[in-house]
Design a protein around this motif. Structure first.
Motif, PDB file in Angstrom:
ATOM      1  N   GLY A 121       0.820  -1.208   0.000  1.00  0.00           N
ATOM      2  CA  GLY A 121       0.000   0.000   0.000  1.00  0.00           C
ATOM      3  C   GLY A 121       0.851   1.254   0.000  1.00  0.00           C
ATOM      4  N   LEU A 122       1.927   1.238   0.783  1.00  0.00           N
ATOM      5  CA  LEU A 122       2.830   2.386   0.829  1.00  0.00           C
ATOM      6  C   LEU A 122       3.497   2.588  -0.527  1.00  0.00           C
ATOM      7  CD1 LEU A 122       4.226   4.593   2.488  1.00  0.00           C
ATOM      8  CD2 LEU A 122       5.911   2.886   3.206  1.00  0.00           C
ATOM      9  N   ALA A 123       3.934   1.493  -1.138  1.00  0.00           N
ATOM     10  CA  ALA A 123       4.565   1.582  -2.458  1.00  0.00           C
ATOM     11  C   ALA A 123       3.599   2.130  -3.497  1.00  0.00           C
ATOM     12  CB  ALA A 123       5.070   0.204  -2.880  1.00  0.00           C
ATOM     13  N   ALA A 124       2.350   1.646  -3.468  1.00  0.00           N
ATOM     14  CA  ALA A 124       1.339   2.134  -4.413  1.00  0.00           C
ATOM     15  C   ALA A 124       1.057   3.615  -4.194  1.00  0.00           C
ATOM     16  CB  ALA A 124       0.062   1.313  -4.276  1.00  0.00           C
ATOM     17  N   THR A 125       1.095   4.045  -2.939  1.00  0.00           N
ATOM     18  CA  THR A 125       0.889   5.460  -2.624  1.00  0.00           C
ATOM     19  C   THR A 125       2.002   6.311  -3.212  1.00  0.00           C
ATOM     20  OG1 THR A 125      -0.278   4.887  -0.574  1.00  0.00           O
ATOM     21  CG2 THR A 125       0.627   7.109  -0.732  1.00  0.00           C
ATOM     22  N   TYR A 126       3.233   5.864  -3.050  1.00  0.00           N
ATOM     23  CA  TYR A 126       4.363   6.590  -3.636  1.00  0.00           C
ATOM     24  C   TYR A 126       4.262   6.601  -5.169  1.00  0.00           C
ATOM     25  CZ  TYR A 126       6.809   6.709   0.873  1.00  0.00           C
ATOM     26  OH  TYR A 126       7.165   6.956   2.187  1.00  0.00           O
ATOM     27  N   HIS A 127       3.838   5.478  -5.731  1.00  0.00           N
ATOM     28  CA  HIS A 127       3.702   5.386  -7.192  1.00  0.00           C
ATOM     29  C   HIS A 127       2.645   6.368  -7.683  1.00  0.00           C
ATOM     30  CE1 HIS A 127       2.305   3.673 -11.057  1.00  0.00           C
ATOM     31  NE2 HIS A 127       3.567   3.281 -11.193  1.00  0.00           N
ATOM     32  N   ALA A 128       1.513   6.424  -6.996  1.00  0.00           N
ATOM     33  CA  ALA A 128       0.444   7.340  -7.394  1.00  0.00           C
ATOM     34  C   ALA A 128       0.879   8.790  -7.272  1.00  0.00           C
ATOM     35  CB  ALA A 128      -0.804   7.094  -6.542  1.00  0.00           C
ATOM     36  N   GLY A 129       1.739   9.071  -6.297  1.00  0.00           N
ATOM     37  CA  GLY A 129       2.251  10.417  -6.103  1.00  0.00           C
ATOM     38  C   GLY A 129       3.476  10.723  -6.945  1.00  0.00           C
ATOM     39  N   LYS A 130       3.835   9.780  -7.838  1.00  0.00           N
ATOM     40  CA  LYS A 130       4.987   9.940  -8.747  1.00  0.00           C
ATOM     41  C   LYS A 130       6.316  10.062  -8.004  1.00  0.00           C
ATOM     42  CE  LYS A 130       2.086  12.180 -12.261  1.00  0.00           C
ATOM     43  NZ  LYS A 130       1.769  10.902 -12.923  1.00  0.00           N
ATOM     44  N   ARG A 131       6.380   9.459  -6.853  1.00  0.00           N
ATOM     45  CA  ARG A 131       7.641   9.407  -6.102  1.00  0.00           C
ATOM     46  C   ARG A 131       8.260   8.037  -6.364  1.00  0.00           C
ATOM     47  NH1 ARG A 131       5.460  11.254  -0.282  1.00  0.00           N
ATOM     48  NH2 ARG A 131       7.671  11.277   0.296  1.00  0.00           N
ATOM     49  N   TYR A 132       8.741   7.877  -7.576  1.00  0.00           N
ATOM     50  CA  TYR A 132       9.068   6.545  -8.096  1.00  0.00           C
ATOM     51  C   TYR A 132      10.267   5.905  -7.406  1.00  0.00           C
ATOM     52  CZ  TYR A 132       5.797   7.869 -11.753  1.00  0.00           C
ATOM     53  OH  TYR A 132       4.672   8.264 -12.430  1.00  0.00           O
ATOM     54  N   ASP A 133      11.209   6.694  -6.909  1.00  0.00           N
ATOM     55  CA  ASP A 133      12.347   6.108  -6.214  1.00  0.00           C
ATOM     56  C   ASP A 133      11.900   5.402  -4.937  1.00  0.00           C
ATOM     57  OD1 ASP A 133      11.595   8.597  -5.227  1.00  0.00           O
ATOM     58  OD2 ASP A 133      13.621   9.112  -4.531  1.00  0.00           O
ATOM     59  N   LEU A 134      11.033   6.065  -4.166  1.00  0.00           N
ATOM     60  CA  LEU A 134      10.501   5.435  -2.958  1.00  0.00           C
ATOM     61  C   LEU A 134       9.562   4.284  -3.297  1.00  0.00           C
ATOM     62  CD1 LEU A 134       9.818   8.637  -0.814  1.00  0.00           C
ATOM     63  CD2 LEU A 134      11.547   6.887  -0.394  1.00  0.00           C
ATOM     64  N   ALA A 135       8.801   4.438  -4.376  1.00  0.00           N
ATOM     65  CA  ALA A 135       7.897   3.363  -4.803  1.00  0.00           C
ATOM     66  C   ALA A 135       8.680   2.099  -5.120  1.00  0.00           C
ATOM     67  CB  ALA A 135       7.090   3.812  -6.016  1.00  0.00           C
ATOM     68  N   ALA A 136       9.768   2.236  -5.850  1.00  0.00           N
ATOM     69  CA  ALA A 136      10.574   1.067  -6.214  1.00  0.00           C
ATOM     70  C   ALA A 136      11.138   0.386  -4.974  1.00  0.00           C
ATOM     71  CB  ALA A 136      11.711   1.499  -7.145  1.00  0.00           C
ATOM     72  N   GLU A 137      11.616   1.188  -4.019  1.00  0.00           N
ATOM     73  CA  GLU A 137      12.171   0.630  -2.776  1.00  0.00           C
ATOM     74  C   GLU A 137      11.135  -0.194  -2.026  1.00  0.00           C
ATOM     75  OE1 GLU A 137      13.600   2.349   1.586  1.00  0.00           O
ATOM     76  OE2 GLU A 137      13.685   3.656  -0.174  1.00  0.00           O
ATOM     77  N   HIS A 138       9.931   0.308  -1.926  1.00  0.00           N
ATOM     78  CA  HIS A 138       8.916  -0.386  -1.124  1.00  0.00           C
ATOM     79  C   HIS A 138       8.220  -1.495  -1.910  1.00  0.00           C
ATOM     80  CE1 HIS A 138       9.165   1.909   2.609  1.00  0.00           C
ATOM     81  NE2 HIS A 138       9.510   2.928   1.837  1.00  0.00           N
ATOM     82  N   PHE A 139       8.142  -1.376  -3.231  1.00  0.00           N
ATOM     83  CA  PHE A 139       7.655  -2.515  -4.009  1.00  0.00           C
ATOM     84  C   PHE A 139       8.610  -3.690  -3.873  1.00  0.00           C
ATOM     85  CE2 PHE A 139       4.904   0.341  -6.729  1.00  0.00           C
ATOM     86  CZ  PHE A 139       3.721  -0.290  -6.400  1.00  0.00           C
ATOM     87  N   ASP A 140       9.897  -3.407  -3.846  1.00  0.00           N
ATOM     88  CA  ASP A 140      10.889  -4.467  -3.668  1.00  0.00           C
ATOM     89  C   ASP A 140      10.648  -5.196  -2.346  1.00  0.00           C
ATOM     90  OD1 ASP A 140      13.326  -5.881  -4.417  1.00  0.00           O
ATOM     91  OD2 ASP A 140      14.299  -4.770  -2.811  1.00  0.00           O
ATOM     92  N   ARG A 141      10.431  -4.429  -1.278  1.00  0.00           N
ATOM     93  CA  ARG A 141      10.154  -5.044   0.026  1.00  0.00           C
ATOM     94  C   ARG A 141       8.840  -5.825   0.000  1.00  0.00           C
ATOM     95  NH1 ARG A 141      11.418  -0.045   4.219  1.00  0.00           N
ATOM     96  NH2 ARG A 141      13.551   0.395   3.510  1.00  0.00           N
ATOM     97  N   ALA A 142       7.812  -5.236  -0.619  1.00  0.00           N
ATOM     98  CA  ALA A 142       6.495  -5.880  -0.647  1.00  0.00           C
ATOM     99  C   ALA A 142       6.553  -7.210  -1.397  1.00  0.00           C
ATOM    100  CB  ALA A 142       5.477  -4.953  -1.301  1.00  0.00           C
TER     101      ALA A 142
END
Length: 203
Positions: A121-142
């Motif tokens: 959910g956190l990764a998707a939130t970052y992705h929706a907000g176009k914060r792709y560096d953080l999104a990639a980090e948390h998608f990796d964890r997820a």
């Protein structure tokens, strides 16, 4: 003597009805999280996301009043995060998901599926907000948590892998994005076979 007796009885009655002796009704109990859940889900199903956020905050408040309600608080915060995400409040959703992750980690239950869902959910939130560096980090964890709890080739990781690859592409990590896409293809092949329409779509 008769007058004194009547007066004495009258005084007894007056004392019995004194305000301090009247039983006061018990204070109304605040609503519990279980009481509020149906209203929250109805609003969410009706796509009334801002109102759902209000109800979700009540769920969090109700759970926070009970120190022993650790699991209940985590669920309430997850509900709040989902409603905030759907309402477009990405900063609010980020804060709620981070709090869930903190609570789960503090509990020591690092293999619970809720941790994987909170990271997703956190990764998707970052992705929706176009914060792709953080999104990639948390998608990796997820994805790692999903594989740990659900198996290496579980189908539930496919949406995560797709957005993971998209986030990696956005930050220029094209080789890593390709690896994520290839893994998605392996998951689909094991589930449906290399000659299936589903495989062709994924390819």
């Amino acid at each position: 003597p008769a007058v004194l007796c009547v007066a004495s009885l009258a005084g007894t009655r007056l004392q019995a009805q004194a305000p301090g002796d009247v039983a006061t009704p018990a204070p109304a109990q605040p609503p519990t999280a279980a009481d509020l859940q149906p209203s929250f889900h109805q609003l969410l199903d009706a796509k009334q996301y801002e109102q759902a956020v209000v109800e979700a905050r009540k769920l969090v408040d109700a759970a926070s009043q009970r120190p022993e309600a650790g699991e209940e608080l985590q669920v309430a915060l997850m509900n709040l995060a989902v409603a905030q995400y759907l309402s477009g409040d990405y900063l609010g959703a980020e804060a709620s998901y981070l709090r869930v992750i903190e609570l789960v980690q503090a509990s020591g239950r690092l293999t619970t599926p809720r941790l994987a869902r909170a990271e997703a959910g956190l990764a998707a939130t970052y992705h929706a907000g176009k914060r792709y560096d953080l999104a990639a980090e948390h998608f990796d964890r997820a994805v790692l948590l999903s594989r740990r709890s659900e198996g290496l080739f579980n189908e539930a990781q496919l949406p995560l892998l797709q957005k993971y690859a998209d986030s990696l592409t956005e930050i220029g990590r094209l080789e890593d994005a390709l690896k994520a896409q290839r893994y998605s293809l392996r998951v689909v092949e094991r589930k449906y076979g290399a000659t299936s329409p589903r495989y062709a779509t994924q390819l």
